[in-house]
Design a protein around this motif. Structure first.
Motif, short mmCIF file in Angstrom:
data_model
loop_
_atom_site.label_atom_id
_atom_site.label_comp_id
_atom_site.label_asym_id
_atom_site.label_seq_id
_atom_site.Cartn_x
_atom_site.Cartn_y
_atom_site.Cartn_z
N TYR A 38 3.34 26.14 148.31
CA TYR A 38 2.21 26.99 147.96
C TYR A 38 1.60 27.54 149.24
O TYR A 38 2.01 27.17 150.35
N ASN A 85 -3.13 28.61 143.64
CA ASN A 85 -2.03 27.92 144.31
C ASN A 85 -1.27 27.01 143.35
O ASN A 85 -0.06 26.83 143.49
N TYR A 88 1.01 29.34 141.48
CA TYR A 88 2.07 29.79 142.37
C TYR A 88 3.11 28.70 142.59
O TYR A 88 4.32 28.95 142.52
N ALA A 89 2.65 27.47 142.82
CA ALA A 89 3.56 26.35 143.07
C ALA A 89 4.38 26.00 141.85
O ALA A 89 5.61 25.84 141.91
N GLU A 91 4.97 27.67 138.93
CA GLU A 91 5.82 28.64 138.25
C GLU A 91 7.24 28.60 138.81
O GLU A 91 8.21 28.80 138.07
N GLU A 92 7.38 28.30 140.09
CA GLU A 92 8.72 28.14 140.65
C GLU A 92 9.41 26.94 139.99
O GLU A 92 10.60 27.00 139.68
N ARG A 241 3.80 34.44 142.19
CA ARG A 241 5.12 33.82 142.42
C ARG A 241 6.23 34.74 141.92
O ARG A 241 7.27 34.89 142.60
N HIS A 242 6.05 35.39 140.78
CA HIS A 242 7.05 36.34 140.29
C HIS A 242 7.24 37.47 141.28
O HIS A 242 8.37 37.90 141.57
N ASP A 244 6.67 37.35 144.48
CA ASP A 244 7.31 36.80 145.68
C ASP A 244 8.82 36.65 145.47
O ASP A 244 9.61 36.96 146.36
N ILE A 245 9.22 36.19 144.29
CA ILE A 245 10.65 36.03 143.98
C ILE A 245 11.34 37.39 143.98
O ILE A 245 12.47 37.53 144.47
#
Length: 276
Positions: A38, A85, A88-89, A91-92, A241-242, A244-245
Protein backbone atom coordinates in the motif's frame (compact mmCIF):
# COMPACT_ATOMS: atom_id res chain seq x y z
CA UNK A 1 -4.86 -15.17 -15.87
CA UNK A 2 -3.13 -11.84 -15.19
CA UNK A 3 -4.42 -9.35 -12.62
CA UNK A 4 -5.42 -7.01 -15.45
CA UNK A 5 -7.65 -9.70 -16.97
CA UNK A 6 -9.09 -10.57 -13.54
CA UNK A 7 -10.48 -7.01 -13.32
CA UNK A 8 -12.89 -7.78 -16.14
CA UNK A 9 -13.70 -11.39 -15.25
CA UNK A 10 -14.21 -11.02 -11.51
CA UNK A 11 -17.64 -10.46 -10.02
CA UNK A 12 -18.87 -10.26 -6.43
CA UNK A 13 -20.17 -13.64 -5.26
CA UNK A 14 -22.78 -13.63 -2.50
CA UNK A 15 -23.76 -17.30 -2.49
CA UNK A 16 -21.10 -19.83 -1.52
CA UNK A 17 -20.75 -23.57 -1.40
CA UNK A 18 -20.14 -25.08 2.05
CA UNK A 19 -17.10 -26.80 0.57
CA UNK A 20 -13.94 -25.85 2.40
CA UNK A 21 -10.99 -24.60 0.35
CA UNK A 22 -8.28 -27.25 0.37
CA UNK A 23 -5.36 -26.69 2.73
CA UNK A 24 -2.74 -26.17 0.03
CA UNK A 25 -4.82 -23.43 -1.58
CA UNK A 26 -5.52 -21.83 1.80
CA UNK A 27 -1.77 -21.62 2.31
CA UNK A 28 -1.49 -19.77 -1.00
CA UNK A 29 -4.18 -17.35 0.16
CA UNK A 30 -2.31 -16.77 3.42
CA UNK A 31 0.89 -16.18 1.49
CA UNK A 32 -0.84 -13.59 -0.72
CA UNK A 33 -2.25 -11.87 2.37
CA UNK A 34 1.18 -11.75 4.00
CA UNK A 35 2.61 -9.73 1.10
CA UNK A 36 0.14 -6.88 0.75
CA UNK A 37 1.41 -3.50 -0.43
CA UNK A 38 0.00 0.00 0.00
CA UNK A 39 1.04 3.62 -0.39
CA UNK A 40 1.28 4.99 3.17
CA UNK A 41 4.18 3.12 4.77
CA UNK A 42 3.36 4.58 8.19
CA UNK A 43 0.28 2.39 8.38
CA UNK A 44 0.23 -1.18 9.63
CA UNK A 45 -2.41 -2.92 7.52
CA UNK A 46 -2.80 -6.66 8.02
CA UNK A 47 -4.97 -9.27 6.30
CA UNK A 48 -5.97 -12.11 8.64
CA UNK A 49 -7.26 -15.27 6.96
CA UNK A 50 -10.05 -16.84 9.02
CA UNK A 51 -10.40 -20.39 7.75
CA UNK A 52 -13.16 -21.18 10.29
CA UNK A 53 -15.79 -18.97 8.73
CA UNK A 54 -18.42 -19.71 11.36
CA UNK A 55 -16.47 -17.55 13.83
CA UNK A 56 -17.04 -14.49 11.68
CA UNK A 57 -20.65 -15.39 10.93
CA UNK A 58 -21.42 -15.65 14.65
CA UNK A 59 -19.83 -12.27 15.39
CA UNK A 60 -21.67 -10.54 12.54
CA UNK A 61 -24.99 -12.10 13.48
CA UNK A 62 -27.96 -10.76 11.53
CA UNK A 63 -25.64 -8.38 9.67
CA UNK A 64 -23.91 -11.31 7.99
CA UNK A 65 -25.49 -11.08 4.54
CA UNK A 66 -22.90 -13.31 2.85
CA UNK A 67 -22.27 -16.73 4.39
CA UNK A 68 -18.95 -18.08 3.18
CA UNK A 69 -16.66 -20.88 4.40
CA UNK A 70 -13.76 -18.44 4.86
CA UNK A 71 -13.16 -14.74 5.43
CA UNK A 72 -10.33 -12.22 5.52
CA UNK A 73 -10.49 -9.66 8.31
CA UNK A 74 -8.52 -6.51 7.51
CA UNK A 75 -7.08 -4.51 10.40
CA UNK A 76 -5.16 -1.25 10.49
CA UNK A 77 -4.10 1.59 12.72
CA UNK A 78 -5.39 5.04 11.86
CA UNK A 79 -3.33 7.38 9.72
CA UNK A 80 -3.48 9.41 6.52
CA UNK A 81 -5.84 7.76 4.01
CA UNK A 82 -5.92 4.53 6.03
CA UNK A 83 -9.26 3.44 4.56
CA UNK A 84 -8.15 4.19 0.99
CA UNK A 85 -4.95 2.24 1.65
CA UNK A 86 -7.00 -0.72 2.87
CA UNK A 87 -8.94 -0.72 -0.40
CA UNK A 88 -5.75 -0.35 -2.44
CA UNK A 89 -3.97 -3.18 -0.58
CA UNK A 90 -6.81 -5.67 -0.49
CA UNK A 91 -8.13 -5.28 -4.03
CA UNK A 92 -4.87 -6.77 -5.26
CA UNK A 93 -5.53 -9.71 -2.92
CA UNK A 94 -9.08 -10.04 -4.25
CA UNK A 95 -7.85 -10.13 -7.84
CA UNK A 96 -5.12 -12.64 -7.00
CA UNK A 97 -7.73 -14.89 -5.41
CA UNK A 98 -9.72 -14.59 -8.63
CA UNK A 99 -6.72 -15.89 -10.59
CA UNK A 100 -6.60 -18.83 -8.13
CA UNK A 101 -10.18 -19.76 -8.99
CA UNK A 102 -11.72 -18.43 -5.77
CA UNK A 103 -14.84 -16.30 -5.38
CA UNK A 104 -14.75 -13.12 -3.28
CA UNK A 105 -17.01 -10.40 -1.94
CA UNK A 106 -16.19 -7.15 -0.14
CA UNK A 107 -18.26 -6.76 3.05
CA UNK A 108 -18.93 -3.96 5.50
CA UNK A 109 -17.31 -4.51 8.87
CA UNK A 110 -19.49 -4.36 11.98
CA UNK A 111 -17.19 -6.16 14.40
CA UNK A 112 -14.83 -4.63 16.94
CA UNK A 113 -11.26 -5.26 18.00
CA UNK A 114 -12.25 -7.02 21.23
CA UNK A 115 -14.52 -9.38 19.28
CA UNK A 116 -11.67 -10.96 17.35
CA UNK A 117 -8.84 -11.13 19.88
CA UNK A 118 -9.53 -14.79 20.65
CA UNK A 119 -8.64 -15.89 17.12
CA UNK A 120 -6.74 -12.93 15.61
CA UNK A 121 -3.37 -11.98 17.07
CA UNK A 122 -3.01 -8.22 17.41
CA UNK A 123 -0.24 -6.34 19.24
CA UNK A 124 -1.24 -4.82 22.56
CA UNK A 125 -1.23 -1.11 23.18
CA UNK A 126 2.26 -0.99 24.71
CA UNK A 127 3.77 -2.67 21.64
CA UNK A 128 1.95 -0.35 19.26
CA UNK A 129 2.94 2.80 21.12
CA UNK A 130 6.62 1.84 20.92
CA UNK A 131 7.15 3.18 24.45
CA UNK A 132 6.11 6.69 23.39
CA UNK A 133 5.94 9.03 26.37
CA UNK A 134 2.63 10.88 26.67
CA UNK A 135 2.24 14.12 28.59
CA UNK A 136 -1.43 13.98 29.59
CA UNK A 137 -4.43 11.68 29.82
CA UNK A 138 -6.00 13.39 26.78
CA UNK A 139 -2.91 12.78 24.66
CA UNK A 140 -2.77 9.20 25.91
CA UNK A 141 -6.36 8.56 24.86
CA UNK A 142 -5.74 10.17 21.47
CA UNK A 143 -2.61 8.08 20.92
CA UNK A 144 -4.50 4.95 21.89
CA UNK A 145 -7.20 5.57 19.30
CA UNK A 146 -4.64 6.25 16.58
CA UNK A 147 -2.31 3.33 17.27
CA UNK A 148 -4.69 0.50 18.07
CA UNK A 149 -5.19 -1.82 15.12
CA UNK A 150 -8.90 -2.17 14.46
CA UNK A 151 -10.90 -4.26 11.98
CA UNK A 152 -12.17 -2.08 9.14
CA UNK A 153 -13.14 -4.47 6.37
CA UNK A 154 -14.08 -8.09 5.74
CA UNK A 155 -13.73 -10.10 2.54
CA UNK A 156 -15.64 -13.34 2.06
CA UNK A 157 -14.03 -16.04 -0.07
CA UNK A 158 -14.47 -19.64 -1.12
CA UNK A 159 -16.13 -21.56 -3.93
CA UNK A 160 -19.38 -20.27 -5.41
CA UNK A 161 -22.60 -22.27 -5.28
CA UNK A 162 -22.90 -24.84 -8.06
CA UNK A 163 -25.34 -22.71 -10.08
CA UNK A 164 -23.36 -19.50 -9.44
CA UNK A 165 -20.70 -18.88 -12.08
CA UNK A 166 -17.30 -17.75 -10.85
CA UNK A 167 -16.55 -15.34 -13.71
CA UNK A 168 -18.45 -12.50 -15.28
CA UNK A 169 -19.84 -13.34 -18.71
CA UNK A 170 -21.75 -10.12 -19.44
CA UNK A 171 -19.40 -7.34 -20.50
CA UNK A 172 -22.11 -4.70 -20.05
CA UNK A 173 -21.11 -3.97 -16.47
CA UNK A 174 -23.35 -1.70 -14.38
CA UNK A 175 -20.90 1.18 -14.13
CA UNK A 176 -20.75 4.85 -15.10
CA UNK A 177 -19.24 5.55 -18.51
CA UNK A 178 -15.68 6.81 -18.83
CA UNK A 179 -16.84 10.26 -19.95
CA UNK A 180 -18.99 10.48 -16.82
CA UNK A 181 -16.17 9.81 -14.37
CA UNK A 182 -13.27 11.60 -16.04
CA UNK A 183 -13.46 15.16 -17.29
CA UNK A 184 -11.43 16.37 -20.28
CA UNK A 185 -9.72 13.02 -20.70
CA UNK A 186 -6.91 12.58 -23.19
CA UNK A 187 -8.14 9.86 -25.56
CA UNK A 188 -4.80 8.06 -25.22
CA UNK A 189 -5.52 7.51 -21.52
CA UNK A 190 -8.90 5.80 -21.88
CA UNK A 191 -7.21 2.38 -21.71
CA UNK A 192 -6.06 3.03 -18.13
CA UNK A 193 -9.34 4.62 -16.99
CA UNK A 194 -11.52 1.78 -18.28
CA UNK A 195 -10.23 -0.72 -15.66
CA UNK A 196 -10.79 1.87 -12.92
CA UNK A 197 -14.38 2.18 -14.13
CA UNK A 198 -14.89 -1.53 -13.39
CA UNK A 199 -13.88 -1.22 -9.74
CA UNK A 200 -16.38 -2.65 -7.23
CA UNK A 201 -17.86 -0.37 -4.57
CA UNK A 202 -20.24 -0.80 -1.65
CA UNK A 203 -23.84 -0.50 -2.85
CA UNK A 204 -22.35 0.28 -6.27
CA UNK A 205 -21.84 3.90 -5.20
CA UNK A 206 -18.96 4.50 -7.65
CA UNK A 207 -17.78 7.62 -5.79
CA UNK A 208 -14.78 8.40 -8.00
CA UNK A 209 -14.43 11.39 -10.30
CA UNK A 210 -11.23 12.24 -12.18
CA UNK A 211 -9.80 15.34 -13.81
CA UNK A 212 -7.09 15.02 -16.44
CA UNK A 213 -4.51 17.80 -16.86
CA UNK A 214 -1.72 16.91 -19.31
CA UNK A 215 0.16 13.99 -17.70
CA UNK A 216 -1.60 14.35 -14.35
CA UNK A 217 -4.84 12.73 -13.22
CA UNK A 218 -6.45 14.12 -10.08
CA UNK A 219 -8.72 11.69 -8.25
CA UNK A 220 -11.64 13.06 -6.21
CA UNK A 221 -14.35 11.42 -4.14
CA UNK A 222 -17.92 12.53 -4.73
CA UNK A 223 -19.50 13.18 -1.34
CA UNK A 224 -22.56 11.03 -0.77
CA UNK A 225 -24.69 9.75 2.10
CA UNK A 226 -23.06 9.68 5.53
CA UNK A 227 -23.66 5.94 5.95
CA UNK A 228 -21.35 5.35 2.97
CA UNK A 229 -18.59 7.68 4.14
CA UNK A 230 -16.07 5.03 5.28
CA UNK A 231 -16.91 2.40 2.69
CA UNK A 232 -16.61 4.97 -0.10
CA UNK A 233 -13.06 5.74 0.98
CA UNK A 234 -12.22 2.03 0.80
CA UNK A 235 -13.79 2.00 -2.66
CA UNK A 236 -11.55 4.90 -3.71
CA UNK A 237 -8.51 2.78 -2.87
CA UNK A 238 -9.95 -0.15 -4.81
CA UNK A 239 -10.36 2.05 -7.87
CA UNK A 240 -6.80 3.37 -7.55
CA UNK A 241 -5.46 -0.20 -7.48
CA UNK A 242 -7.28 -0.93 -10.77
CA UNK A 243 -5.73 2.20 -12.23
CA UNK A 244 -2.28 1.15 -11.00
CA UNK A 245 -2.62 -2.34 -12.51
CA UNK A 246 -3.65 -0.80 -15.85
CA UNK A 247 -0.64 1.54 -15.82
CA UNK A 248 1.63 -1.44 -15.19
CA UNK A 249 -0.09 -3.40 -17.98
CA UNK A 250 0.60 -0.68 -20.54
CA UNK A 251 4.11 0.14 -19.36
CA UNK A 252 3.31 3.53 -17.84
CA UNK A 253 5.28 4.65 -14.81
CA UNK A 254 3.12 6.43 -12.27
CA UNK A 255 3.92 8.48 -9.18
CA UNK A 256 1.29 9.27 -6.53
CA UNK A 257 1.36 12.47 -4.50
CA UNK A 258 -0.75 15.06 -2.73
CA UNK A 259 -0.58 18.49 -4.37
CA UNK A 260 -2.40 21.81 -4.21
CA UNK A 261 -5.38 21.33 -6.50
CA UNK A 262 -8.57 23.18 -7.26
CA UNK A 263 -11.36 22.74 -4.71
CA UNK A 264 -14.48 21.37 -6.30
CA UNK A 265 -18.04 21.57 -5.05
CA UNK A 266 -19.28 18.44 -3.21
CA UNK A 267 -16.02 16.63 -3.99
CA UNK A 268 -13.11 15.67 -1.73
CA UNK A 269 -9.61 15.53 -3.18
CA UNK A 270 -7.86 12.20 -2.71
CA UNK A 271 -4.64 11.90 -4.71
CA UNK A 272 -2.83 12.83 -7.92
CA UNK A 273 -1.27 10.36 -10.32
CA UNK A 274 1.57 11.70 -12.45
CA UNK A 275 2.35 9.62 -15.53
CA UNK A 276 5.91 9.41 -16.81
Amino acid sequence: MELYDAIFYRKSIRKYSNKRVKDSLLEEVKNVCSQITYLNKELNIKAHVIDRGHLVRILMGKNCKVKAPHYIIVTSNKGNDYLQNIGYAMEEVVLKLTTLGLATCWLECNIKREDILEFVELPDLNEEQNDTIVESEEKEEELEKENLEQPYSIIAFGYPEENEGLFRTNKNVDRKRVNHICKKLDKNLEKIIEPLRWAPSMKNSQPWILYNNLNMIHLYEEKQKKNLKDTNKISMGIALRHFDIACNKFGLEVEYSKIDVKKRLAKEYYITATLK
